[in-house]
Scaffold this motif. Sequence first.
Motif, PDB file in Angstrom:
ATOM      1  N   GLY A  56       0.800  -1.224   0.000  1.00 38.35           N
ATOM      2  CA  GLY A  56       0.000   0.000   0.000  1.00 38.35           C
ATOM      3  C   GLY A  56       0.830   1.271   0.000  1.00 38.35           C
ATOM      4  O   GLY A  56       0.381   2.315   0.476  1.00 38.35           O
ATOM      5  N   VAL A 190      -7.999  -1.835   4.412  1.00 43.59           N
ATOM      6  CA  VAL A 190      -8.559  -1.714   3.073  1.00 43.59           C
ATOM      7  C   VAL A 190      -9.052  -0.288   2.857  1.00 43.59           C
ATOM      8  O   VAL A 190      -9.829   0.255   3.650  1.00 43.59           O
ATOM      9  CB  VAL A 190      -9.714  -2.709   2.880  1.00 43.59           C
ATOM     10  CG1 VAL A 190     -10.415  -2.471   1.548  1.00 43.59           C
ATOM     11  CG2 VAL A 190      -9.182  -4.136   2.949  1.00 43.59           C
ATOM     12  N   ASP A 194      -7.922   0.136  -2.895  1.00 51.53           N
ATOM     13  CA  ASP A 194      -7.679  -1.307  -2.879  1.00 51.53           C
ATOM     14  C   ASP A 194      -8.806  -2.111  -3.507  1.00 51.53           C
ATOM     15  O   ASP A 194      -8.646  -3.294  -3.773  1.00 51.53           O
ATOM     16  CB  ASP A 194      -7.485  -1.798  -1.442  1.00 51.53           C
ATOM     17  CG  ASP A 194      -6.272  -1.173  -0.775  1.00 51.53           C
ATOM     18  OD1 ASP A 194      -5.228  -1.103  -1.452  1.00 51.53           O
ATOM     19  OD2 ASP A 194      -6.369  -0.753   0.395  1.00 51.53           O
ATOM     20  N   VAL A 204     -12.251  -7.064  -3.121  1.00 55.89           N
ATOM     21  CA  VAL A 204     -10.894  -6.829  -2.631  1.00 55.89           C
ATOM     22  C   VAL A 204     -10.155  -8.156  -2.661  1.00 55.89           C
ATOM     23  O   VAL A 204     -10.674  -9.175  -2.180  1.00 55.89           O
ATOM     24  CB  VAL A 204     -10.895  -6.267  -1.195  1.00 55.89           C
ATOM     25  CG1 VAL A 204      -9.469  -6.011  -0.725  1.00 55.89           C
ATOM     26  CG2 VAL A 204     -11.727  -4.995  -1.120  1.00 55.89           C
TER      27      VAL A 204
END
Length: 551
Positions: A56, A190, A194, A204
Motif C-alpha cells: 500500500g 482496506v 484497494d 478486494v
Amino acid sequence: MSFLSVVMKFGLICILIFPFAPSRTSAAESPEFTLTASSGPMKTGDKITYTLDAYGLRDAYGYEFSLEFNKEVLQYDSFSPIAISGFSFVSNQAEIASGKLVLVSTKMGQGGGITGSASLAAITFTIKAEGTAVLKLVEAKIANSHAVSESAVLHLASQVVIGGGMAPPAGNTNLNGPINHSINHQPRKVEKRDWEYIQGGIQVGMLDGESKLALPVDISTRFDGHIVRIKKDSATLTLPKEVLEALGNLASWEQESYIEIQLKPVEENMPPVPSTNHSEKYRMVLPLMDCNLSLVLQDGTVKKLPSFPVPVVLSFSLNQNTDKDLLGIYHYNEQTRKWGYIRSTYYPAENEISASLFHFSPYTVMEYVKSFDDVPETNWVFRTLQILSAKYIVNGVTETAFHPTGSTTRAEFTAMLVRTLGLDSESISLPFDDVVEGVWYEKDIAAAYKAKLVNGVSVNRFAPNAKMTREEMAVLLLRAYQYKNPIQELSDETLLLSFKDRDEISNWAKKDVSRAIALGLMQGKGNGRFDPKSDAARSETAKAIYNLLMK
C-alpha cells in the motif's frame, strides 16, 4: 530528534534532495508492513537475514525504520536497502550495542517514489547464542517525493528459535526442525484504492502471504451496492451489507474499531478426512480454509456475531480434473471434531462451487464417492445414486445396500424433497396424529407441510409409512418443481393419451402426471403404460429426485 532531522541539520539536504516535513499519522491511509526471517535450520555462528516488505505504498521516496532486537542472541552485521536506495545509513554503535537500530534510506534525484508493494530493506545478523531471536519493527516513517511524511507506531515482530533442544515461543505451532519463525502484524487496512467495482458491490483481493484484512467499520456506507467480495487463492467470500452493519453495531459510536476478515489456509494440525471403506471414499480436493469475521476494538477486544442475519456466500474455484457432480463444501466442527456437509451448488460458467453460510469455521471441498453392493456400475441407476449420495439426498437401507427394487414410503420421499430443495428443518405444530414428536421424519414433514408440498391422507393422518404410488409421486414432484421455479407457468399437457392405462390415473392426479412427464420429471414404465397405482420403487424415486435436482 529523528535521524531524518539529523540529516537535515548537518547539511545533507543537498544529497537527500528534499527536506522531510513534520510527521503526520494517518491510520486510514498508512501502508502495512511484514517482517520475514530467512528460513531453514540455523545454529550459532550462522547468518540470519530479515526482509522488511511494505504494502500500500504511495509515492514512497524515503523511509526511517526504528527496530529492536534481542542482543543476547543476535549480533548486527549489515543493512541493505532494496527498493528505495540512493543514500542510506544506520544508527550509531552505542544504540546498536543496546539492541536498537534506526535505518534510513532515500532515493536521489528527480522523479517520483514507489507505489504499491515493495521489499524495502534486508537486515542481516550473526547468531551468537541459542535462544529466541526476536526482531521488532516499532516505528516506521515514510516520506513521499513532495516532502510529506507519515509515521506509525507498530508492534510487528519476527521470532526465531535457535537450537534444537528448546521449546518454541508461545504462539508458534509449525516447528519442523530446530527453527521456527512467526510473523505477527496488523492486517492491511482496506482503502478505496484497494477495491474494484463489481456488479452489486466491490471486490478486494488478498495479496500473497496475506490471510487477514481490516475493513472500515462503516464500509457499507462507502459504495453503492450491497456486497463486499473478498478473494484469497481459490476461495471467495461474499459479505452482504446486512452482515457488515450488524457486526459494526456491536461497537458503541465512540469506540474506534475495524472489521477483520480472515481467509487462511490451514497448513498445520490438519484434521483427517472422514474414514473410507469399500463403499465410500472421501478426497479433499482443495486446502482447508479457516474463515473468520470479527469486530476488533481499539483496546484489542474481539467481538463476533453468534450467527449471520443473512447468509454469507463462500465459493471455491475448481480444478478442471475433478468430478464436479461428486463435490461438496464441508465444514469441520472443532468442538466435535467431525466433518459436516453443506448444501452446495456448482456453477459451470464460473467453474465454482458455492454454499450459503450462517456461521464461520474451517471449510474445504471434498469429493465423496458412494457405492452400494446391490447396485453395480452396469445398473441404470448407479450414476444417479452416486450423485445424489454426494449431495446427501438419498441413503441406503444399510451402509452397503440400497435395495433399488424396494418401495419408498411417504416419509422417505418427503425427506428427499426437503433435502433437494434445501428447506430448513422446522419444528412446527402438525395436524397429524401419526407423526410422533421426535421421530426421524418429523422435521422433514413439518418443512414440507409449511412449504405446501404435502398434505395428509386425511385431516389428521399423514400415513408416513405408507408406500408412495407413482401418481402420488408425480403430484409431489410437480409441487416441488413449482416451489423451485415459482414464476414459470405450466401449460396443460395431453401426453396421457399415449398411455394405455390413462383411465387408471386418478382424476386428481391426471393434470400433474401429464405435466411431470412433459417436464421430464417422470416417464412411463414401458409397453405404453404409466402404472399409476403401483408402488414407486426406490430406484424410480431416486431417478425422479435427480430429474428435479437438474431442473
